[in-house]
Scaffold this motif. Structure first.
Motif, PDB file in Angstrom:
ATOM      1  N   ALA A   1       0.816  -1.207   0.000  1.00 55.76           N
ATOM      2  CA  ALA A   1       0.000   0.000   0.000  1.00 55.76           C
ATOM      3  C   ALA A   1       0.850   1.257   0.000  1.00 55.76           C
ATOM      4  O   ALA A   1       1.875   1.344   0.676  1.00 55.76           O
ATOM      5  N   SER A   2       0.391   2.221  -0.773  1.00 57.44           N
ATOM      6  CA  SER A   2       0.907   3.583  -0.710  1.00 57.44           C
ATOM      7  C   SER A   2      -0.173   4.439  -0.064  1.00 57.44           C
ATOM      8  O   SER A   2      -1.366   4.213  -0.275  1.00 57.44           O
ATOM      9  N   ASN A   3       0.219   5.414   0.721  1.00 63.30           N
ATOM     10  CA  ASN A   3      -0.755   6.291   1.376  1.00 63.30           C
ATOM     11  C   ASN A   3      -0.581   7.736   0.948  1.00 63.30           C
ATOM     12  O   ASN A   3      -0.919   8.661   1.694  1.00 63.30           O
ATOM     13  N   ASP A   4      -0.091   7.930  -0.280  1.00 62.53           N
ATOM     14  CA  ASP A   4       0.141   9.293  -0.734  1.00 62.53           C
ATOM     15  C   ASP A   4      -0.051   9.387  -2.240  1.00 62.53           C
ATOM     16  O   ASP A   4       0.792   8.927  -3.011  1.00 62.53           O
ATOM     17  N   PHE A   5      -1.164   9.973  -2.657  1.00 62.84           N
ATOM     18  CA  PHE A   5      -1.447  10.249  -4.068  1.00 62.84           C
ATOM     19  C   PHE A   5      -1.677  11.746  -4.190  1.00 62.84           C
ATOM     20  O   PHE A   5      -2.629  12.289  -3.625  1.00 62.84           O
ATOM     21  N   VAL A   6      -0.798  12.442  -4.900  1.00 64.62           N
ATOM     22  CA  VAL A   6      -0.924  13.885  -5.078  1.00 64.62           C
ATOM     23  C   VAL A   6      -1.180  14.178  -6.550  1.00 64.62           C
ATOM     24  O   VAL A   6      -0.679  13.470  -7.440  1.00 64.62           O
ATOM     25  N   PHE A   7      -1.952  15.228  -6.808  1.00 61.33           N
ATOM     26  CA  PHE A   7      -2.307  15.540  -8.189  1.00 61.33           C
ATOM     27  C   PHE A   7      -2.604  17.030  -8.338  1.00 61.33           C
ATOM     28  O   PHE A   7      -2.942  17.728  -7.372  1.00 61.33           O
ATOM     29  N   ALA A   8      -2.481  17.514  -9.562  1.00 67.16           N
ATOM     30  CA  ALA A   8      -2.818  18.895  -9.906  1.00 67.16           C
ATOM     31  C   ALA A   8      -3.136  18.939 -11.389  1.00 67.16           C
ATOM     32  O   ALA A   8      -2.596  18.143 -12.179  1.00 67.16           O
ATOM     33  N   GLY A   9      -4.008  19.857 -11.764  1.00 69.65           N
ATOM     34  CA  GLY A   9      -4.356  19.935 -13.173  1.00 69.65           C
ATOM     35  C   GLY A   9      -5.095  21.207 -13.516  1.00 69.65           C
ATOM     36  O   GLY A   9      -5.495  21.984 -12.641  1.00 69.65           O
ATOM     37  N   ALA A  10      -5.251  21.429 -14.830  1.00 71.99           N
ATOM     38  CA  ALA A  10      -5.918  22.630 -15.326  1.00 71.99           C
ATOM     39  C   ALA A  10      -6.770  22.276 -16.535  1.00 71.99           C
ATOM     40  O   ALA A  10      -6.368  21.479 -17.391  1.00 71.99           O
ATOM     41  N   ASP A  11      -7.966  22.877 -16.574  1.00 72.66           N
ATOM     42  CA  ASP A  11      -8.854  22.805 -17.732  1.00 72.66           C
ATOM     43  C   ASP A  11      -9.042  24.231 -18.241  1.00 72.66           C
ATOM     44  O   ASP A  11      -9.588  25.082 -17.520  1.00 72.66           O
ATOM     45  N   TYR A  12      -8.592  24.498 -19.466  1.00 71.69           N
ATOM     46  CA  TYR A  12      -8.638  25.854 -20.008  1.00 71.69           C
ATOM     47  C   TYR A  12      -9.580  25.880 -21.203  1.00 71.69           C
ATOM     48  O   TYR A  12      -9.398  25.139 -22.181  1.00 71.69           O
ATOM     49  N   LYS A  13     -10.590  26.742 -21.113  1.00 80.43           N
ATOM     50  CA  LYS A  13     -11.584  26.845 -22.171  1.00 80.43           C
ATOM     51  C   LYS A  13     -11.240  27.993 -23.100  1.00 80.43           C
ATOM     52  O   LYS A  13     -11.109  29.147 -22.675  1.00 80.43           O
ATOM     53  N   ILE A  14     -11.073  27.670 -24.378  1.00 84.37           N
ATOM     54  CA  ILE A  14     -10.777  28.669 -25.404  1.00 84.37           C
ATOM     55  C   ILE A  14     -12.028  28.832 -26.256  1.00 84.37           C
ATOM     56  O   ILE A  14     -12.401  27.939 -27.017  1.00 84.37           O
ATOM     57  N   GLY A  15     -12.673  29.976 -26.101  1.00 89.71           N
ATOM     58  CA  GLY A  15     -13.947  30.146 -26.779  1.00 89.71           C
ATOM     59  C   GLY A  15     -14.985  29.219 -26.175  1.00 89.71           C
ATOM     60  O   GLY A  15     -14.838  28.719 -25.056  1.00 89.71           O
TER      61      GLY A  15
END
Length: 441
Positions: free
Chosen positions: A198-212
């Motif tokens: 088992a791992s007890n560390d899941f980190v994440f980051a993200g971006a959704d950019y709307k063009i028009g």
């Protein structure tokens, strides 16, 4: 008192305790609560296993009660709130010889349990258009999808922040440390398919950019400690063609590499490895997967075609609960169009063509009725038992939600799938789902 009433009472009491110290007009007036009911029949026939050591059939029937409370926010520049999720599953029919393999109902050692439940609380804080949530989460992101394919949903424990303060840009980030399977009451650590540590560390980051109004660009990065680092690039575009027509393009690319213990021989020998075929048969994660999906819409018709390619270093990897427990920790979703009823078409080297036709009968004056059929064919599969294997799947779905009258909101879903593979057991699967949501306030 029944278990459903007990669970509902526990959830309500927890909410009221918080209200006693943080209550405000907006907190109360913007709150809502629902009781969701789901009746699920599941039948999976492994015909080619009959007479062998493997089980030849899974057949179960169960009822879910899902209490959801969503609070408003307290007054002020910074608002506080609390959500609650109470889940209860009741087994209606399952025998020891028919239980194993569904990942729908927990196992008590001799077969399916009679009932199981869990309670999740989520604290939340809002500032301007940014919201932070801590506690029980059900993320729906390219790098992590909470699974809701059986009786009760899969949930995660951790923290997540979502910001829409910048016009046309959604920023997301968080950290998770545990998961509870769709067929379990127990929290476990995190892993990948085939991982036993088992791992007890899941980190994440993200971006959704709307063009028009018609184009969205996506980028996400995630790290599951001691297993992998993953990057995702996505493009969603809708091209209007006039007269109720449009063409949707969905492009996805994942780059997943070994991280931490999975990157070393000693770490993999301790169980930090991925199952299935890998280069040198060493369990090291090394995968690049891309897909292109095109959907043409015309009135009630939707015709989808696409292609997906999985590199041969290892199977495609995303977080699940691996084999770290025997308490029902099974079943996960991955952000691939090929993740279907019976298979995911994500094996090392696999190349998959797929097509789907769907129709919304509202176009014919029958709102609430829809149907679809999909066919997928994968080849060039690399496994520990052989190379250049193939598989195919055909699924059909029919859904209807009553639109008016006494039973308004009652939904019926029918699912039927057939899977034939040189890399796994052939299967025929049927699901029947009745669902209803009752607004409590």
């Amino acid at each position: 008192m029944s278990n459903a009433s007990t669970l509902l009472g526990m959830s309500t009491s927890a909410v009221l305790m918080t209200l006693s110290t943080t209550a405000s007009a907006d907190f109360l007036s913007d709150s809502k609560a629902t009781l969701g009911l789901r009746n699920f029949y599941f039948n999976n026939d492994y015909r080619d296993r009959a007479g062998s050591a493997g089980q030849s059939k899974t057949e179960e029937w169960a009822q879910a009660f899902m209490f959801t409370y969503i609070s408003g926010y307290t007054d002020g520049t910074v608002g506080f709130g609390l959500d609650a999720l109470g889940l209860l599953g009741v087994t209606l029919d399952s025998g020891g010889s028919r239980h194993l393999g569904s990942s729908m109902i927990p196992n008590d050692g001799d077969g399916a349990v009679d009932q199981w439940s869990r309670l999740g609380l989520t604290g939340k804080v809002r500032f301007a258009k940014t919201e932070a949530r801590v506690g029980t989460l059900t993320p729906k992101l390219p790098i992590l999808l909470s699974n809701d394919g059986r009786l009760l949903p899969q949930t995660f424990n951790g923290a997540m922040v979502t910001s829409n303060d910048i016009d046309n840009l959604t920023l997301t980030g968080g950290r998770l440390n545990q998961a509870t399977s769709r067929g379990s009451s127990d929290r476990t650590g995190l892993a990948v398919s085939g991982g036993s540590r088992a791992s007890n560390d899941f980190v994440f980051a993200g971006a959704d950019y709307k063009i028009g109004k018609d184009l969205i660009l996506q980028y996400y990065a995630a790290n599951l400690e001691d297993y992998y680092t993953q990057q995702f690039f996505g493009l969603l575009h809708v091209l209007p063609l006039g007269d109720g027509q449009s063409l949707k393009t969905d492009l996805r690319y994942f780059d997943t590499r070994a991280a931490g213990a999975n990157g070393s021989t000693s770490g993999r020998s301790r169980g930090y490895k991925i199952g299935g075929y890998t280069d040198d048969n060493d369990g090291k994660i090394d995968n690049q997967t891309w897909s292109a999906i095109f959907t043409y819409n015309l009135g009630g018709h939707a015709l989808t075609a696409g292609y997906q390619s999985v590199s041969s270093g290892s199977n495609f990897a995303q977080l699940n609960q691996g084999s770290i427990t025997d308490k029902g920790a099974g079943g996960s979703s991955i952000y691939l169009f090929t993740d279907r009823m019976l298979a995911s078409f994500n094996r090392a080297g696999e190349r998959t063509w797929f097509g789907q036709y769907a129709y919304n009968f509202a176009a014919l004056g029958v709102p609430g009725l829809s149907a679809s059929m999909v066919y997928l064919k994968g080849d060039n599969i690399q496994t520990t038992g052989g190379n250049n294997q193939s598989e195919w799947e055909r699924d059909a779905a029919l859904d209807y939600v009553i639109q008016s009258g006494t039973f308004k909101g009652l939904g019926l879903g029918l699912r039927q799938g057939v899977f034939h593979s040189q890399a796994d057991a052939n299967q025929d699967q049927t699901r029947v789902i009745l669902s209803y949501s009752l607004a409590l306030f």
